[in-house]
Design a protein around this motif. Sequence first.
Motif, PDB file in Angstrom:
ATOM      1  N   GLU A 113       3.882   6.106  -2.907  1.00 21.37           N
ATOM      2  CA  GLU A 113       4.486   7.014  -3.738  1.00 21.37           C
ATOM      3  C   GLU A 113       3.858   7.613  -4.743  1.00 21.37           C
ATOM      4  N   GLU A 114       2.815   6.529  -5.519  1.00 18.08           N
ATOM      5  CA  GLU A 114       2.273   7.181  -6.643  1.00 18.08           C
ATOM      6  C   GLU A 114       0.896   7.759  -6.122  1.00 18.08           C
ATOM      7  N   MET A 115       0.534   7.319  -5.261  1.00 19.51           N
ATOM      8  CA  MET A 115      -0.957   7.575  -4.651  1.00 19.51           C
ATOM      9  C   MET A 115      -0.786   9.120  -3.897  1.00 19.51           C
ATOM     10  N   LEU A 116       0.160   9.337  -3.596  1.00 18.25           N
ATOM     11  CA  LEU A 116       0.356  10.641  -2.929  1.00 18.25           C
ATOM     12  C   LEU A 116       1.706  11.498  -3.677  1.00 18.25           C
ATOM     13  N   ASP A 117       1.606  12.720  -4.018  1.00 18.50           N
ATOM     14  CA  ASP A 117       2.691  13.403  -4.448  1.00 18.50           C
ATOM     15  C   ASP A 117       2.864  14.720  -3.977  1.00 18.50           C
ATOM     16  N   ASN A 118       3.928  14.684  -3.012  1.00 18.51           N
ATOM     17  CA  ASN A 118       4.325  15.834  -2.198  1.00 18.51           C
ATOM     18  C   ASN A 118       3.027  16.000  -1.270  1.00 18.51           C
ATOM     19  N   GLY A 119       2.303  15.283  -0.735  1.00 19.92           N
ATOM     20  CA  GLY A 119       1.429  15.284   0.266  1.00 19.92           C
ATOM     21  C   GLY A 119      -0.025  15.496  -0.337  1.00 19.92           C
ATOM     22  N   PHE A 120      -0.091  15.409  -1.479  1.00 18.82           N
ATOM     23  CA  PHE A 120      -1.423  15.561  -2.303  1.00 18.82           C
ATOM     24  C   PHE A 120      -1.728  14.217  -2.930  1.00 18.82           C
ATOM     25  N   PRO A 121      -3.064  13.720  -2.665  1.00 21.18           N
ATOM     26  CA  PRO A 121      -3.201  12.859  -3.770  1.00 21.18           C
ATOM     27  C   PRO A 121      -3.264  12.947  -5.199  1.00 21.18           C
ATOM     28  N   LEU A 122      -2.588  11.941  -5.841  1.00 23.19           N
ATOM     29  CA  LEU A 122      -2.456  11.898  -7.396  1.00 23.19           C
ATOM     30  C   LEU A 122      -3.208  10.872  -8.114  1.00 23.19           C
ATOM     31  N   ALA A 123      -2.725   9.553  -7.850  1.00 24.55           N
ATOM     32  CA  ALA A 123      -3.544   8.534  -8.522  1.00 24.55           C
ATOM     33  C   ALA A 123      -3.901   7.591  -7.488  1.00 24.55           C
ATOM     34  N   THR A 124      -5.322   7.638  -7.373  1.00 23.58           N
ATOM     35  CA  THR A 124      -5.811   6.710  -6.375  1.00 23.58           C
ATOM     36  C   THR A 124      -6.899   5.687  -6.983  1.00 23.58           C
ATOM     37  N   GLU A 125      -7.194   5.577  -8.309  1.00 21.81           N
ATOM     38  CA  GLU A 125      -7.754   4.715  -8.900  1.00 21.81           C
ATOM     39  C   GLU A 125      -7.165   3.422  -9.192  1.00 21.81           C
ATOM     40  N   SER A 126      -7.715   2.371  -9.102  1.00 17.21           N
ATOM     41  CA  SER A 126      -7.184   0.901  -9.032  1.00 17.21           C
ATOM     42  C   SER A 126      -6.569   0.660 -10.509  1.00 17.21           C
ATOM     43  N   ASN A 127      -7.573   1.160 -11.368  1.00 14.65           N
ATOM     44  CA  ASN A 127      -7.203   0.795 -13.004  1.00 14.65           C
ATOM     45  C   ASN A 127      -5.798   1.523 -13.356  1.00 14.65           C
ATOM     46  N   VAL A 128      -5.570   2.749 -12.756  1.00 15.02           N
ATOM     47  CA  VAL A 128      -4.700   3.504 -13.355  1.00 15.02           C
ATOM     48  C   VAL A 128      -3.409   3.076 -12.593  1.00 15.02           C
ATOM     49  N   LEU A 129      -3.373   2.602 -11.134  1.00  9.88           N
ATOM     50  CA  LEU A 129      -2.391   2.134 -10.403  1.00  9.88           C
ATOM     51  C   LEU A 129      -1.866   0.823 -10.816  1.00  9.88           C
ATOM     52  N   LYS A 130      -2.723   0.030 -11.347  1.00 10.20           N
ATOM     53  CA  LYS A 130      -2.306  -1.488 -11.816  1.00 10.20           C
ATOM     54  C   LYS A 130      -1.522  -1.412 -13.125  1.00 10.20           C
ATOM     55  N   GLU A 131      -1.797  -0.200 -13.948  1.00 12.19           N
ATOM     56  CA  GLU A 131      -1.109  -0.016 -15.184  1.00 12.19           C
ATOM     57  C   GLU A 131       0.394   0.634 -14.862  1.00 12.19           C
ATOM     58  N   MET A 132       0.630   1.447 -13.652  1.00 15.74           N
ATOM     59  CA  MET A 132       1.995   1.873 -13.339  1.00 15.74           C
ATOM     60  C   MET A 132       2.494   0.833 -12.529  1.00 15.74           C
ATOM     61  N   ILE A 133       2.037  -0.092 -11.548  1.00 16.70           N
ATOM     62  CA  ILE A 133       2.726  -0.729 -10.593  1.00 16.70           C
ATOM     63  C   ILE A 133       1.857  -2.054 -10.738  1.00 16.70           C
ATOM     64  N   ARG A 134       2.353  -2.942 -11.522  1.00 19.57           N
ATOM     65  CA  ARG A 134       1.765  -4.270 -11.799  1.00 19.57           C
ATOM     66  C   ARG A 134       1.650  -5.184 -10.718  1.00 19.57           C
ATOM     67  N   PRO A 135       0.125  -5.634 -10.397  1.00 14.78           N
ATOM     68  CA  PRO A 135       0.015  -6.526  -9.198  1.00 14.78           C
ATOM     69  C   PRO A 135       0.702  -7.725  -9.137  1.00 14.78           C
ATOM     70  N   PRO A 136       1.229  -8.268  -7.828  1.00 15.84           N
ATOM     71  CA  PRO A 136       2.047  -9.363  -7.758  1.00 15.84           C
ATOM     72  C   PRO A 136       1.645 -10.749  -8.298  1.00 15.84           C
ATOM     73  N   THR A 137       2.350 -11.738  -9.043  1.00 17.17           N
ATOM     74  CA  THR A 137       2.101 -12.985  -9.502  1.00 17.17           C
ATOM     75  C   THR A 137       3.363 -13.592  -9.188  1.00 17.17           C
ATOM     76  N   ILE A 138       3.172 -14.943  -9.045  1.00 16.09           N
ATOM     77  CA  ILE A 138       4.278 -16.049  -8.942  1.00 16.09           C
ATOM     78  C   ILE A 138       5.097 -15.848  -9.845  1.00 16.09           C
ATOM     79  N   LEU A 139       4.733 -15.652 -11.101  1.00 15.62           N
ATOM     80  CA  LEU A 139       5.349 -15.819 -12.535  1.00 15.62           C
ATOM     81  C   LEU A 139       6.172 -14.500 -12.474  1.00 15.62           C
ATOM     82  N   ARG A 140       5.484 -13.512 -12.198  1.00 20.21           N
ATOM     83  CA  ARG A 140       6.164 -12.221 -12.175  1.00 20.21           C
ATOM     84  C   ARG A 140       7.356 -12.006 -11.312  1.00 20.21           C
TER      85      ARG A 140
END
Length: 418
Positions: free
Chosen positions: A114-141
């Motif tokens: 949903e974040e990588m593509l906005d209405n069919g057009f690439p929006l956020a495809t960089e790992s650093n940006v995505l990891k701030e928007m959607i935090r990677p999974p951890t057991i504690l989280r």
Amino acid sequence: MINSLFLINPSGEIFLEKHWKSVVSRSVCDYFLEAKEKALEPEDVPPVIHTPHHYLISIYRDKLFFLSVIQTEVPPLFVIEFLHRVAEMIQDYFGECSETVVKDHMVMVYELLEEMLDNGFPLATESNVLKEMIRPPTILRSVVNTLTGTSNVGDTLPTGQLSTIPWRRAGVRYTNNEAYFDVVEEIDAILDQSGTTVFAEIQGVVEACVKLSGMPDLTLSFMNPRLLDDVSFHPCVRYKLWESERVLSFIPPDGNFTLMTYHVNAQNLVAIPVYVKQSISFFECGSDGRLDVTVGPKQTMGKTVEGVMVTVHLPKTILSINLTATQGSYTYDNGTKLLVWDIGKLNPQKLPNLRGSLSLQAGAPKPEENPSLNIDLKIQQLAISGLKVNRLDMFGEKYKPFKGVKYITKAGKFQVRT
């Protein structure tokens, strides 16, 4: 631009679908599945398939097909690059890109798409940006989210989205500052029956793992950059400087990323690391044939050739085989007629050999053509093109980082005709 995305496993089952505009019926994938059935190997499926109302653009990564559905004409490479970004993001977030992992983290994969593509057009495809928007999974989280009912989606817009360096997050700090670069080269080659090179080229990639504090400005130079053709860079690289001075100047993303890819097309620059002596023959009368294959090191610059494997698609008329291997072991699937000889390391003093008899079905005609041999191999600490990193300099920060470079050569599509 991109209307829908389908993830398909090797058996042809669709296990994830995502639509950005209107919902496209799964039946559109039938055109793709039909082409997949016709292809001998998954990699042979056409990347672009034209249907009456759509274009189907796909890639094959990590034993999965990523299939996008397009309703209007778009540059195919644009879509292919985005599909590779999706595969890399799944790998980066969950450690591997597989059907099991996607099914286990289905909600987060949908959030990422949903974040990588906005209405069919690439929006956020960089790992650093995505990891701030959607935090990677951890057991504690995961435990906290279960107890509190919260999600992994961040509350604020990442700083990278608003800066001129969207690939790097602000305020990065490390106790140990390190920068590692892997130069990985794959040889694509076709050798004829006498061992002469019919076609050869090298596909190279420089993978980086940079864990540096602050905002470092790096300059990477090569001993012999002129041998590189068709170079493609990460957006962080200053292309004008490469054009004028043949050096890589960049502010790196944080963590793992692909710095550049390149080709070496000049056939005289491609060293073939192994030679293959082979003989596959079928007798005119009778129902027998012979197979004799020997593999040896050739131009390896003193390095050991590892992980050697020979794969042969035998003719459908083969009934059974009786072979003996002097090194390694072989397996044969009578259903698919696939012979796999796993050799391992090559010893120049004692070359591995596989020989024996092939039994054909009674009354079956002699095969019209002999099967080709597909070779797999790996050589550590060697870039077969001769490419070498000269030095890495850092500006903008006062600490001294630890730097390391590793070279690996692999076989890509390496085929020997018989």
